[in-house]
Scaffold this motif. Sequence first.
Motif, PDB file in Angstrom:
ATOM      1  N   LEU A   1      31.040  65.252  10.031  1.00  0.00           N
ATOM      2  CA  LEU A   1      31.672  64.982   9.091  1.00  0.00           C
ATOM      3  C   LEU A   1      31.164  64.068   8.003  1.00  0.00           C
ATOM      4  O   LEU A   1      31.092  64.360   6.750  1.00  0.00           O
ATOM      5  CB  LEU A   1      33.023  64.551   9.319  1.00  0.00           C
ATOM      6  N   VAL A   2      30.558  62.874   8.392  1.00  0.00           N
ATOM      7  CA  VAL A   2      29.840  62.094   7.480  1.00  0.00           C
ATOM      8  C   VAL A   2      28.833  62.706   6.723  1.00  0.00           C
ATOM      9  O   VAL A   2      28.377  62.448   5.556  1.00  0.00           O
ATOM     10  CB  VAL A   2      29.087  60.878   8.370  1.00  0.00           C
ATOM     11  N   ALA A   3      27.887  63.471   7.483  1.00  0.00           N
ATOM     12  CA  ALA A   3      26.793  64.300   6.971  1.00  0.00           C
ATOM     13  C   ALA A   3      27.237  65.166   6.263  1.00  0.00           C
ATOM     14  O   ALA A   3      26.441  65.493   4.720  1.00  0.00           O
ATOM     15  CB  ALA A   3      26.105  64.950   7.931  1.00  0.00           C
ATOM     16  N   LEU A   4      28.240  65.986   6.194  1.00  0.00           N
ATOM     17  CA  LEU A   4      28.833  67.003   5.279  1.00  0.00           C
ATOM     18  C   LEU A   4      29.343  66.500   4.084  1.00  0.00           C
ATOM     19  O   LEU A   4      29.157  66.811   2.799  1.00  0.00           O
ATOM     20  CB  LEU A   4      29.966  67.858   5.811  1.00  0.00           C
ATOM     21  N   GLY A   5      29.919  65.120   4.391  1.00  0.00           N
ATOM     22  CA  GLY A   5      30.421  64.570   3.143  1.00  0.00           C
ATOM     23  C   GLY A   5      29.480  63.900   2.303  1.00  0.00           C
ATOM     24  O   GLY A   5      29.601  64.312   0.995  1.00  0.00           O
ATOM     25  N   ALA A   6      28.350  63.627   2.901  1.00  0.00           N
ATOM     26  CA  ALA A   6      27.210  63.017   1.960  1.00  0.00           C
ATOM     27  C   ALA A   6      26.489  64.163   0.997  1.00  0.00           C
ATOM     28  O   ALA A   6      26.297  63.922  -0.042  1.00  0.00           O
ATOM     29  CB  ALA A   6      26.085  62.378   2.833  1.00  0.00           C
ATOM     30  N   PHE A   7      26.516  65.288   1.760  1.00  0.00           N
ATOM     31  CA  PHE A   7      25.901  66.367   1.352  1.00  0.00           C
ATOM     32  C   PHE A   7      26.588  66.985   0.002  1.00  0.00           C
ATOM     33  O   PHE A   7      26.228  67.417  -0.861  1.00  0.00           O
ATOM     34  CB  PHE A   7      25.458  67.640   2.160  1.00  0.00           C
TER      35      PHE A   7
END
Length: 691
Positions: free
Chosen positions: A168-174
């Motif tokens: 979720l953090v990775a998706l949010g950053a992207f």
Amino acid sequence: MSENTSNTTTVKPHFKLWAKKVEANEVTPQHPHKPFPGWVYGVLFVIFDIIVVTALEVGVSSSSTRVQLSSPTVGFGFVSKMWTDGNFVFVLNVILVALLYLMLLMLFNRFWTASIVILAVGIIVAAIEHFKVEIRYEAILPADLGFLGSNTGNMLTFIPAGAHVTILVALGAFAVLLALILVLRHFDGRKGRMIRTDNLSLNLTSRLILLLLPILVFALYCIHVSTTDSLANKFSRALGDTPSMWDSVYDAQRNGPLVAFTRQLNPKIMDKPSNYSEETMKKVAARYQKEAETINASRTNNLTDSTVVYVLSESFSDPSRVPGLKTNKDSMPNIRKIKAGTTSGLMLSSGYGGGTANLEYMGLSGLSMANFESSLSSPYQQLVPSQHWTPTINQLWGAPVNSLGYHPYESSMYSRATNYKKFGFSHFYTLTGPDVIKYQDKIDESPYVSDKSSYDSALEGIKSGKTNKFIQIITMQNHMPYHEWYENNDYTAESTTGTPLGDDEQQSIETYQKGVEITDQATQEFLNELDALDKPVTVVFYGDHLPGIYSSASEDDNNSLALHLTDYFIWSNKASSSQGNKTSDAAYSSPNFFVAQAADHMNAKVSPYLAFLTEMHSKIAAMEPPVVNKIQGWDRIPEGQNIYLDQNGNPMSTDDFDKETKQLLADYKLIQYDITAGKNYLKDTDFMTLP
């Protein structure tokens, strides 16, 4: 009439200006915004590049659920060391990512598309790095590229419990970055188009040239960066790359995941011998088959009729042999007595303060680091993962159930967990599993598991079952650093050179001496336990290298050889017919010869391969590649000579070798090339088979 003429004259210049802007692709009815100037693209290029490098570094530095025993998290220090230490490895990573970024720019010819792709790939790889470190404490290695083929499903083994938070953090950053790029693209009249000529031929030619240039530079870097003294290697080192290949995570944290990864892509294993062929290898096999028959005619035992235990004792050596050092008492009286009553001597080590796995590899394979190219500095990382055939001596004991390994530390260090499985060990017991070592006691303030605990764990494996086994023990008790760990330590050390030892050096030496004493006592107790068994057991005990604490002695290049000699012995218990045997040519050795020496000590029959090693050792007592007095130094000396010692421990020159020795060395290179880099012609022969 005059009014119309006046209107026409007024409108025409505006129309021409608008037409020029349309032609220049700056403003159109469909794209009313002005194009971004080139410097904006340049700034955004650098920003997105840095974001990718940062994401990758966060991926290998953000593990939180595993206890990291071998290295600290680097974090912001990866950047800050530019101004604190003058180390610019961060810039090196930025340059490498920039080359990949440029490839995408020319491939798509769209700045915004290329930016989305490079950021997406960077974030995805960072997430995978995080998961792999979390699960295995291991960074992504070139061998993992195999997962992209038929083994793609195995990528799921990198995903730990609770991974949804990271995802979720990775998706949010992207998502944030994607939104930013889409907004910027909307206001960019050029829409990120890089090459803007309407001439299709010129467009494609320009893009092709600008695509091939970064591909060429990146490829040349990957091909040569692991080769000592190459331009790529010098450039990498000049910017601060410090290979730390004993720990893939620390290497990636310290030098950047991309730099650490590229270093392992193309190590040159060996030069192909000019006469290498299937016919040549058949002749080599036949030659040493005949030699084996000659040796076996006078031997009565079988190697696998005994359990054989290899003990790699971390940093074990005799402090009293260090030049310029005086100790107040003997820290290894028991092992000194054991050595006096059995096959024993001094082992030439290629390491000083580090490099354990290279000695371990030579002991298990019978191959020598002296035969490899200088670019192959760590077989466990650069060679074994991609090998199709990995013959090791434990395989002589048959099924994997008969091969057990014990190492009270991280299983991922030197990629051991993966490699030991490939070597044919059924279990490799470590602190982190999947097979967890049973005994984990520590002594006083020491952070490492004691040798007694290592021995006790292995004893259970030795005693279990009725079949004989091969046991590998790699201890950790005497691993650096040394900080007044032990209570009631009455050891003292002083310099005999007239220059006093520094406080840190003296403290380290005195702590180390106490550790050697504890190892000495635990080893004697271990052998006493083996003596009580009613099954034959033979132990090959050796120190892998000296600890890197003798800074005073190491300042003198004349001490180089002395600082690369450790202690070893081959001992058999009372149930063995070989107890008390002392073989000839044992005063000096290197770990590649241990298995042949053990067979000689046990009066055991040999395979053609062991017959070759027996003959090789009779001509050259010990052999190692050029060594340097650097802790965990992975550099080979390009202009240096391999070190060859005679039976008296004196260096030998290749120019003085007789015809037979030269033939043996040539055969050694053929054998090693066939196993590691060649076509494995020996695999289809009985070269490795015991009678």
